[in-house]
Scaffold this motif. Structure first.
Motif, mmCIF file in Angstrom:
data_model
loop_
_atom_site.group_PDB
_atom_site.id
_atom_site.type_symbol
_atom_site.label_atom_id
_atom_site.label_comp_id
_atom_site.label_asym_id
_atom_site.label_seq_id
_atom_site.Cartn_x
_atom_site.Cartn_y
_atom_site.Cartn_z
ATOM 1 N N UNK A 26 -8.002 -14.235 4.562
ATOM 2 C CA UNK A 26 -9.218 -13.434 4.384
ATOM 3 C C UNK A 26 -8.866 -11.979 4.080
ATOM 4 N N UNK A 27 -7.932 -11.440 4.840
ATOM 5 C CA UNK A 27 -7.528 -10.039 4.637
ATOM 6 C C UNK A 27 -6.895 -9.845 3.267
ATOM 7 N N UNK A 28 -6.092 -10.803 2.839
ATOM 8 C CA UNK A 28 -5.475 -10.705 1.512
ATOM 9 C C UNK A 28 -6.533 -10.753 0.413
ATOM 10 N N UNK A 29 -7.556 -11.578 0.618
ATOM 11 C CA UNK A 29 -8.658 -11.633 -0.352
ATOM 12 C C UNK A 29 -9.407 -10.313 -0.435
ATOM 13 N N UNK A 30 -9.677 -9.729 0.718
ATOM 14 C CA UNK A 30 -10.365 -8.433 0.760
ATOM 15 C C UNK A 30 -9.495 -7.368 0.094
ATOM 16 N N UNK A 31 -8.210 -7.384 0.415
ATOM 17 C CA UNK A 31 -7.281 -6.407 -0.177
ATOM 18 C C UNK A 31 -7.259 -6.519 -1.699
ATOM 19 N N UNK A 32 -7.250 -7.746 -2.205
ATOM 20 C CA UNK A 32 -7.233 -7.949 -3.654
ATOM 21 C C UNK A 32 -8.509 -7.434 -4.305
ATOM 22 N N UNK A 37 -11.245 -3.189 -7.469
ATOM 23 C CA UNK A 37 -12.278 -2.153 -7.606
ATOM 24 C C UNK A 37 -11.659 -0.767 -7.772
ATOM 25 N N UNK A 38 -10.589 -0.519 -7.036
ATOM 26 C CA UNK A 38 -9.892 0.759 -7.157
ATOM 27 C C UNK A 38 -9.345 0.910 -8.578
ATOM 28 N N UNK A 39 -8.790 -0.162 -9.103
ATOM 29 C CA UNK A 39 -8.269 -0.139 -10.477
ATOM 30 C C UNK A 39 -9.359 0.174 -11.491
ATOM 31 N N UNK A 40 -10.529 -0.425 -11.299
ATOM 32 C CA UNK A 40 -11.659 -0.159 -12.204
ATOM 33 C C UNK A 40 -12.080 1.308 -12.124
ATOM 34 N N UNK A 41 -12.187 1.815 -10.908
ATOM 35 C CA UNK A 41 -12.572 3.217 -10.733
ATOM 36 C C UNK A 41 -11.554 4.153 -11.380
ATOM 37 N N UNK A 42 -10.279 3.865 -11.208
ATOM 38 C CA UNK A 42 -9.240 4.701 -11.804
ATOM 39 C C UNK A 42 -9.304 4.649 -13.334
ATOM 40 N N UNK A 43 -9.586 3.476 -13.866
ATOM 41 C CA UNK A 43 -9.700 3.320 -15.321
ATOM 42 C C UNK A 43 -10.868 4.158 -15.855
ATOM 43 N N UNK A 44 -12.021 4.065 -15.192
ATOM 44 C CA UNK A 44 -13.180 4.833 -15.626
ATOM 45 C C UNK A 44 -12.954 6.335 -15.446
ATOM 46 N N UNK A 45 -12.252 6.702 -14.367
ATOM 47 C CA UNK A 45 -11.984 8.124 -14.130
ATOM 48 C C UNK A 45 -11.079 8.685 -15.221
ATOM 49 N N UNK A 46 -10.068 7.933 -15.628
ATOM 50 C CA UNK A 46 -9.188 8.387 -16.709
ATOM 51 C C UNK A 46 -9.955 8.508 -18.017
ATOM 52 N N UNK A 101 -9.210 7.424 -3.046
ATOM 53 C CA UNK A 101 -8.322 7.741 -1.921
ATOM 54 C C UNK A 101 -8.712 6.925 -0.690
ATOM 55 N N UNK A 102 -10.007 6.792 -0.448
ATOM 56 C CA UNK A 102 -10.475 6.018 0.704
ATOM 57 C C UNK A 102 -10.136 4.536 0.536
ATOM 58 N N UNK A 103 -10.294 4.019 -0.683
ATOM 59 C CA UNK A 103 -9.929 2.625 -0.932
ATOM 60 C C UNK A 103 -8.436 2.418 -0.691
ATOM 61 N N UNK A 104 -7.622 3.362 -1.143
ATOM 62 C CA UNK A 104 -6.176 3.262 -0.926
ATOM 63 C C UNK A 104 -5.865 3.264 0.563
ATOM 64 N N UNK A 105 -6.561 4.088 1.318
ATOM 65 C CA UNK A 105 -6.370 4.133 2.771
ATOM 66 C C UNK A 105 -6.723 2.788 3.398
ATOM 67 N N UNK A 106 -7.826 2.201 2.980
ATOM 68 C CA UNK A 106 -8.237 0.897 3.518
ATOM 69 C C UNK A 106 -7.239 -0.193 3.142
ATOM 70 N N UNK A 107 -6.716 -0.121 1.928
ATOM 71 C CA UNK A 107 -5.715 -1.101 1.482
ATOM 72 C C UNK A 107 -4.455 -0.984 2.340
ATOM 73 N N UNK A 108 -4.031 0.237 2.623
ATOM 74 C CA UNK A 108 -2.856 0.435 3.493
ATOM 75 C C UNK A 108 -3.116 -0.130 4.890
ATOM 76 N N UNK A 109 -4.316 0.100 5.421
ATOM 77 C CA UNK A 109 -4.652 -0.431 6.748
ATOM 78 C C UNK A 109 -4.642 -1.961 6.740
ATOM 79 N N UNK A 110 -5.167 -2.551 5.674
ATOM 80 C CA UNK A 110 -5.145 -4.011 5.561
ATOM 81 C C UNK A 110 -3.708 -4.525 5.484
ATOM 82 N N UNK A 111 -2.862 -3.840 4.721
ATOM 83 C CA UNK A 111 -1.455 -4.248 4.626
ATOM 84 C C UNK A 111 -0.785 -4.215 5.989
ATOM 85 N N UNK A 112 -1.074 -3.184 6.767
ATOM 86 C CA UNK A 112 -0.509 -3.079 8.116
ATOM 87 C C UNK A 112 -1.018 -4.215 8.997
#
Length: 133
Positions: A26-32, A37-46, A101-112
């Protein structure tokens, strides 16, 4: 009695392993999903940043008042409107960056958390193997 206790402990460990494996999935699915979503946001931001820079380099964009097109009161109104829109665009861009940045933080927490769960699974498997010997 000892054998029954051993069987109960084995069953309990096996259940813990199943539960933790399920939670890992479940956590891996959420992380993915968060990563996607983070990738999409970064693409649109660029893309936004490129368009914004292109716009800022435009001579006409900095003037607004253009002879025989926008002059006087109309140009002043456009300048006011345009300025507030650019300010809104910049604020939105900042918010997108903050969200990334917040998504990256959540991803790191999920990885931990996933690493912790996998450690607990390994410990439970070790105990289980020890009981079987």
């Amino acid at each position: 009695m000892g054998n029954g206790d051993n069987t109960a402990q084995k069953n309990q460990l096996q259940q813990q392993i199943r539960d933790k494996n399920s939670e890992v999935l479940k956590c891996e699915g959420i992380r993915e999903r968060l990563s996607a979503e983070k990738g999409k946001l970064e693409k649109y931001q660029k893309k936004w940043k490129g368009q914004y820079q292109k716009h800022n380099n435009s001579k006409i964009a900095s003037q607004v008042a253009i002879k025989n097109v926008f002059e006087g009161i109309v140009a002043d109104k456009l300048k006011g409107y345009y300025g507030s829109q650019v300010k809104n665009m910049c604020q939105t861009n900042k918010e997108v960056l903050d969200l990334c940045k917040e998504l990256e933080s959540q991803i790191r927490k999920l990885n931990t958390h996933i690493a912790d769960l996998k450690g607990e699974i390994t410990d439970a498997n070790t105990k289980l193997k020890g009981m079987e010997e």
